[in-house]
Design a protein around this motif. Sequence first.
Motif, mmCIF file in Angstrom:
data_model
loop_
_atom_site.group_PDB
_atom_site.id
_atom_site.type_symbol
_atom_site.label_atom_id
_atom_site.label_comp_id
_atom_site.label_asym_id
_atom_site.label_seq_id
_atom_site.Cartn_x
_atom_site.Cartn_y
_atom_site.Cartn_z
ATOM 1 N N MET A 1 0.844 -1.201 0.000
ATOM 2 C CA MET A 1 0.000 0.000 0.000
ATOM 3 C C MET A 1 0.878 1.249 0.000
ATOM 4 S SD MET A 1 -1.507 2.574 2.125
ATOM 5 C CE MET A 1 -1.790 2.063 3.808
ATOM 6 N N LEU A 2 0.478 2.249 -0.803
ATOM 7 C CA LEU A 2 1.194 3.517 -0.900
ATOM 8 C C LEU A 2 0.266 4.657 -0.518
ATOM 9 C CD1 LEU A 2 2.929 3.024 -4.375
ATOM 10 C CD2 LEU A 2 3.942 2.622 -2.133
ATOM 11 N N LYS A 3 0.862 5.771 -0.130
ATOM 12 C CA LYS A 3 0.121 7.007 0.094
ATOM 13 C C LYS A 3 0.737 8.114 -0.742
ATOM 14 C CE LYS A 3 -1.595 6.183 4.803
ATOM 15 N NZ LYS A 3 -1.808 6.798 6.134
ATOM 16 N N ALA A 4 0.039 9.236 -0.824
ATOM 17 C CA ALA A 4 0.569 10.416 -1.514
ATOM 18 C C ALA A 4 0.300 11.646 -0.662
ATOM 19 C CB ALA A 4 -0.066 10.566 -2.892
ATOM 20 N N VAL A 5 1.256 12.544 -0.660
ATOM 21 C CA VAL A 5 1.139 13.816 0.050
ATOM 22 C C VAL A 5 1.301 14.932 -0.970
ATOM 23 C CG1 VAL A 5 2.126 15.309 1.809
ATOM 24 C CG2 VAL A 5 2.067 12.835 2.179
ATOM 25 N N ILE A 6 0.362 15.879 -0.971
ATOM 26 C CA ILE A 6 0.443 17.054 -1.844
ATOM 27 C C ILE A 6 0.704 18.275 -0.962
ATOM 28 C CG2 ILE A 6 -0.710 18.450 -3.592
ATOM 29 C CD1 ILE A 6 -2.504 16.039 -4.192
ATOM 30 N N LEU A 7 1.806 18.952 -1.199
ATOM 31 C CA LEU A 7 2.185 20.122 -0.406
ATOM 32 C C LEU A 7 1.709 21.382 -1.116
ATOM 33 C CD1 LEU A 7 5.867 19.083 0.434
ATOM 34 C CD2 LEU A 7 3.816 18.722 1.825
ATOM 35 N N ILE A 8 0.862 22.176 -0.449
ATOM 36 C CA ILE A 8 0.242 23.327 -1.124
ATOM 37 C C ILE A 8 0.620 24.672 -0.530
ATOM 38 C CG2 ILE A 8 -1.719 21.938 -1.906
ATOM 39 C CD1 ILE A 8 -3.377 23.265 0.312
ATOM 40 N N GLY A 9 1.440 24.701 0.531
ATOM 41 C CA GLY A 9 1.813 25.989 1.108
ATOM 42 C C GLY A 9 0.621 26.679 1.750
ATOM 43 N N GLY A 10 0.587 28.004 1.635
ATOM 44 C CA GLY A 10 -0.489 28.745 2.287
ATOM 45 C C GLY A 10 -0.746 30.081 1.625
ATOM 46 N N PRO A 11 -1.633 30.889 2.187
ATOM 47 C CA PRO A 11 -2.057 32.136 1.539
ATOM 48 C C PRO A 11 -0.960 33.182 1.419
ATOM 49 C CG PRO A 11 -2.975 31.950 3.763
ATOM 50 C CD PRO A 11 -2.363 30.623 3.433
ATOM 51 N N LEU A 12 0.125 33.056 2.187
ATOM 52 C CA LEU A 12 1.217 34.016 2.065
ATOM 53 C C LEU A 12 2.146 33.669 0.917
ATOM 54 C CD1 LEU A 12 2.156 34.551 5.823
ATOM 55 C CD2 LEU A 12 0.588 35.861 4.393
ATOM 56 N N LYS A 13 1.973 32.489 0.343
ATOM 57 C CA LYS A 13 2.761 32.083 -0.813
ATOM 58 C C LYS A 13 1.996 32.447 -2.086
ATOM 59 C CE LYS A 13 6.039 30.059 1.593
ATOM 60 N NZ LYS A 13 7.447 30.503 1.567
ATOM 61 N N GLY A 14 2.647 32.206 -3.226
ATOM 62 C CA GLY A 14 1.979 32.428 -4.508
ATOM 63 C C GLY A 14 1.733 33.883 -4.836
ATOM 64 N N THR A 15 2.591 34.789 -4.334
ATOM 65 C CA THR A 15 2.374 36.212 -4.601
ATOM 66 C C THR A 15 2.532 36.540 -6.079
ATOM 67 O OG1 THR A 15 4.701 36.635 -4.024
ATOM 68 C CG2 THR A 15 3.064 36.919 -2.286
ATOM 69 N N GLY A 106 -1.316 2.918 9.003
ATOM 70 C CA GLY A 106 -1.637 1.857 8.056
ATOM 71 C C GLY A 106 -0.411 1.182 7.478
ATOM 72 N N GLN A 107 0.777 1.653 7.882
ATOM 73 C CA GLN A 107 2.053 1.075 7.475
ATOM 74 C C GLN A 107 2.215 1.005 5.953
ATOM 75 O OE1 GLN A 107 2.082 -2.699 9.583
ATOM 76 N NE2 GLN A 107 3.018 -1.764 11.389
ATOM 77 N N PRO A 108 2.161 2.161 5.282
ATOM 78 C CA PRO A 108 2.414 2.150 3.835
ATOM 79 C C PRO A 108 3.855 1.756 3.542
ATOM 80 C CG PRO A 108 2.402 4.396 4.662
ATOM 81 C CD PRO A 108 1.961 3.523 5.806
ATOM 82 N N GLN A 109 4.068 1.127 2.412
ATOM 83 C CA GLN A 109 5.422 0.753 2.009
ATOM 84 C C GLN A 109 6.255 1.982 1.690
ATOM 85 O OE1 GLN A 109 4.004 -1.674 -1.230
ATOM 86 N NE2 GLN A 109 4.587 -3.570 -0.179
ATOM 87 N N ALA A 110 5.620 3.004 1.142
ATOM 88 C CA ALA A 110 6.292 4.255 0.790
ATOM 89 C C ALA A 110 5.201 5.297 0.547
ATOM 90 C CB ALA A 110 7.167 4.078 -0.451
ATOM 91 N N PHE A 111 5.618 6.553 0.363
ATOM 92 C CA PHE A 111 4.640 7.606 0.087
ATOM 93 C C PHE A 111 5.219 8.610 -0.900
ATOM 94 C CE2 PHE A 111 7.138 8.915 3.716
ATOM 95 C CZ PHE A 111 7.354 10.275 3.552
ATOM 96 N N PHE A 112 4.358 9.067 -1.800
ATOM 97 C CA PHE A 112 4.729 10.126 -2.732
ATOM 98 C C PHE A 112 4.627 11.476 -2.036
ATOM 99 C CE2 PHE A 112 3.645 6.883 -5.895
ATOM 100 C CZ PHE A 112 4.650 7.077 -6.834
ATOM 101 N N VAL A 113 5.502 12.396 -2.421
ATOM 102 C CA VAL A 113 5.406 13.797 -2.035
ATOM 103 C C VAL A 113 5.398 14.605 -3.324
ATOM 104 C CG1 VAL A 113 6.471 15.722 -0.812
ATOM 105 C CG2 VAL A 113 6.621 13.418 0.139
ATOM 106 N N MET A 114 4.353 15.429 -3.508
ATOM 107 C CA MET A 114 4.192 16.190 -4.748
ATOM 108 C C MET A 114 3.986 17.665 -4.412
ATOM 109 S SD MET A 114 1.400 13.472 -6.286
ATOM 110 C CE MET A 114 1.487 13.930 -8.014
ATOM 111 N N ASN A 115 4.832 18.508 -4.960
ATOM 112 C CA ASN A 115 4.627 19.941 -4.787
ATOM 113 C C ASN A 115 3.370 20.373 -5.526
ATOM 114 O OD1 ASN A 115 6.893 20.221 -3.209
ATOM 115 N ND2 ASN A 115 8.212 20.924 -4.870
ATOM 116 N N GLY A 116 2.545 21.191 -4.871
ATOM 117 C CA GLY A 116 1.258 21.553 -5.434
ATOM 118 C C GLY A 116 1.325 22.460 -6.637
#
Length: 423
Positions: A1-15, A106-116
């Motif tokens: 089993m795998l998971k994924a994480v999407i990193l989206i920052g916050g309202p102070l980013k994306g200026t 849930g003990q995933p084997q690994a997880f993806f990290v994706m910049n939003g």
Amino acid sequence: MLKAVILIGGPLKGTRFRPLSLDIPKPLFPVAGLPLIQHHIEACAQVPQIKEVLIIGYYPQTDLAQFVQDMTNQYSDRLKIRYLQEFTALGTAGGLYHFRDQIRYGQPQAFFVMNGDVCADFPLAAMVDVHKSKDKALITVLATEATRHQSMHYGCMVTDKETNAIEHYVEKPSTFVSTLVNCGVYLCSTELFQTISVFASGACSVSAGNEDSYVFGSNHDVIRLEQDVLRHLAGTGRAYAAPTLNWWSQLKTAGAAIYANRHYLALKNNMGNLPTNTGGYTTLGHVYVHPTAKVHPTALLGPNVSIGAGAQIAAGVRIKESIILQDACISQHSLVMHSIVGKSAKIGAWCRVEGTPCGDPNPNKPFAKMDQLPLFNADDGRLNPSITILGCSVIVPPEIILLNSVVLPYKSLTRSFKNEIIL
């Protein structure tokens, strides 16, 4: 089993994405008919091993609640989707470490990290194969080639030519290092948290000998996955690159949204996911029209046009290389090219709204990426040629010409503009 994480920052980013991010969080900006990070979720849904997607950022829960509910309903048979809110900006690795228990549950084997803010034809299944083939890999980094000049704007890595082990890593170097650059997509083993804990111990309010007693203090230091962790792992035989020739870009500026829109429309078309034209209007190339939008049969759309929910396109309108957002209204015989028309904006009859394609990759240079040009010229302060942007609820009267300009939300124009920002 795998998971994924999407990193989206916050309202102070994306200026650099303003004014489009003033009324809608950048991760939810519609590109090719879908919120930006839904393209990430779509890619995750194509990998059967991925069972859960965690979105991590410091936007208020209320900003993401409806989106998460919509995604939960849409992907309920394939994915569990949750939003985890940081109390402040923790950095790309700090956010992962703060929510490490939820990621490891849930003990995933690994997880993806994706910049939003990454836009790509995500080769996630291929990354899984690469990661599994490396017995000692803590992290596998999606990598692509860039030109020698452009590479210095990204994270650069030097790899072993036979094993693809990362031997050296520098984030945005001041001198040339390598044309192989970091795509901001990672596949990580859960043991990576032990490495991050080394950096976390310096940001603790309480001295700790193990990761479980980690607590951020009020004056915490952010932990960065690229500059801190990945640079530390380079040369240890625990970090590997997964090179790809697939399309990849970043979405840092509004101009980049037009470029991403073009490619995502092509990908949707290749998968047969573009809606059928049932309105009788004429299209050229790839066009997305939301089912609730109303387009007059005499309108001409395309190539590379997205029309949002509830939008109204009147008779004789011509739209090309543009994004028309929700509930926008374009009156008869107006022309819109290389532009983004904001939510609930209204363009009168016989108007010309036109921008300049900016930063598109040089087709004569192999591996060239999009140039993320600043809004203003650094030498003389003038507005650089750019797409035209109408903010939320902007009103453009009939017979107005708007060229290479940016209009902030809720403005009512009284005359034509060229190369200006209308505040």
